[in-house]
Design an enzyme around this catalytic site. Structure first.
Site, PDB file in Angstrom:
ATOM      1  CG  ASP A 144      -2.013   0.987   1.189  1.00  0.00           C
ATOM      2  OD1 ASP A 144      -2.106   1.734   0.197  1.00  0.00           O
ATOM      3  OD2 ASP A 144      -2.794   1.036   2.156  1.00  0.00           O
ATOM      4  CB  ALA A 145       3.184   2.529  -2.163  1.00  0.00           C
ATOM      5  CE  LYS A 146      -4.045   4.843   0.578  1.00  0.00           C
ATOM      6  NZ  LYS A 146      -3.392   3.889   1.483  1.00  0.00           N
ATOM      7  NE  ARG A 147       5.772   5.266  -3.505  1.00  0.00           N
ATOM      8  CZ  ARG A 147       5.670   5.308  -2.181  1.00  0.00           C
ATOM      9  NH1 ARG A 147       4.614   5.832  -1.600  1.00  0.00           N
ATOM     10  NH2 ARG A 147       6.657   4.849  -1.413  1.00  0.00           N
TER      11      ARG A 147
END
Lengths: 252, 252
Positions: A85-88
């Site tokens: 989960d990095a929401k890049r």
């Protein structure tokens, strides 16, 4: 991701992911040991794991090393899907740098991305055969009312990702927060088989019954619980409880 | 950030930031040495530096260590502003983890964030006295036409950030891509003193003359050039060239 998820859902009768949001300020001792203990206690009952990279970056380069080692540890059992989960979000050459690390080095099964900048920012990831992306559509926070909800952006994102998921053969899903679940039925109506990542149950107190009412039997879901499991005195019992609670509404 | 930027702009007569997008695949040798050389050659002529974290994360935990050491190296001269380009977006407790690393450990002067999830996701950063955020408003890629432009989201974001910049006393700016510069005059009309971070000049081939025409004399700008400087045979000469080019249009 989808294939691994389906197999594991079937074998474990679980759509529950434990979120290893291992904030060192809440942990007495070594974070890697903490993670290993959670994994040892839960890996035979959960569907998979989600790691939010923020809590590892918080510890600097040593934290990123713990992230790498934790993923390695989970991967001893190759059947377990891992979501990073990095929401890049970034343009082509930069997204390619992120993609290299996640899908060529860490080799996670899926990554969360922020689609604000448009679909072309997701393309560099999709070049990897093993890549899967969850695009943020509807998030759990109050700020969802700033841009996502008033502009019906969540629906525009849903429709685009549903089309792209067909084009890119099951490599795309969306994040659908449980706390703003009154918008979920509209999302469900516009989604075919793409996977939903659903946060907001647990510490964020999304209502499970209301969630499943709005999901109307939609099957391809991942329900993530982070703090509600890992910071409980007995993570194994807590994970079992969530599995049982979900089983009341989900027809395995 | 704003204060440091203004002082440095005045002393160096430059609004140019060199972007240390140090992709190891394009570098022969040690990335930290490469960065130090660029910094040694340019620190007396640029306004500041921007580091895109993706190129460091690409190298795993060792890359994050290089990022940390590069920032330390720049900080030997405390007058130089540093922007960390990370385009982060996450909810409260997770944003707080990111904020801790950037503003309490790395102590950079500014961070880029993706505002899709709403303003509340920016609050944990703003709790740090030394924090400054650039929210993505208009990006340089074609994908800007997916959500940012058709919904006029760039303008809605601009207006919100302009208000919040007043409320939070110069701690907020926006990212305004140079390649889609036909939308910039509308952004300028709705911005007071907040800082613009402008990428898209250089490798991305935004037109400098057209950019300044649309900026209509707006002063608080940072122009970032990454690949166009650092991968040139002579970064110092290239930075000087960009300074001179900008000076044709910018009234220092």
């Amino acid at each position: 991701m989808l294939e691994k998820y389906l197999k594991r859902r079937e074998s474990k009768k679980s759509v529950l992911f434990a979120g290893l949001d291992s904030d060192f300020e809440k942990i007495d001792g070594d974070v890697l040991d903490f993670n290993k203990k959670i994994i040892d206690e839960t890996s035979d009952i959960v569907c998979g794991y989600k790691l939010n990279i923020a809590f590892y970056e918080k510890m600097g380069h040593k934290g990123i090393e713990i992230l790498e080692k934790t993923i390695e540890y989970i991967k001893q059992d190759e059947s377990i899907p891992i979501i990073l989960d990095a929401k890049r979000s970034d343009i082509g050459n930069t997204a390619a740098a992120y993609a290299y690390y996640y899908f060529n080095v860490l080799k996670v099964d899926s990554l969360t991305v922020n689609p604000l900048m448009g679909f072309d920012t997701m393309l560099p990831y999709l070049e990897y055969q093993n890549a899967h992306l969850f695009a943020l559509a509807l998030t759990t926070n109050k700020g969802a009312y700033d841009f996502e909800i008033p502009e019906k952006l969540y629906l525009k994102i849903t429709k685009m990702m549903n089309e792209k998921n067909k084009e890119y053969k099951n490599k795309i899903g969306i994040v659908v927060g449980a706390t703003n679940s009154e918008f979920i039925d509209e999302i469900v109506e516009n989604s075919e088989d793409m996977l939903f990542l659903i946060p907001g149950i647990g510490a964020q107190q999304g209502n499970v019954e209301k969630l499943f009412r709005n999901l109307k039997g939609y099957k391809n879901i991942v329900i993530n619980v982070s703090r509600g499991i890992i910071f409980n005195e007995n993570p194994r019992e807590k994970a079992k409880e969530y599995n049982e609670l979900i089983s009341k509404y989900y027809n395995f």
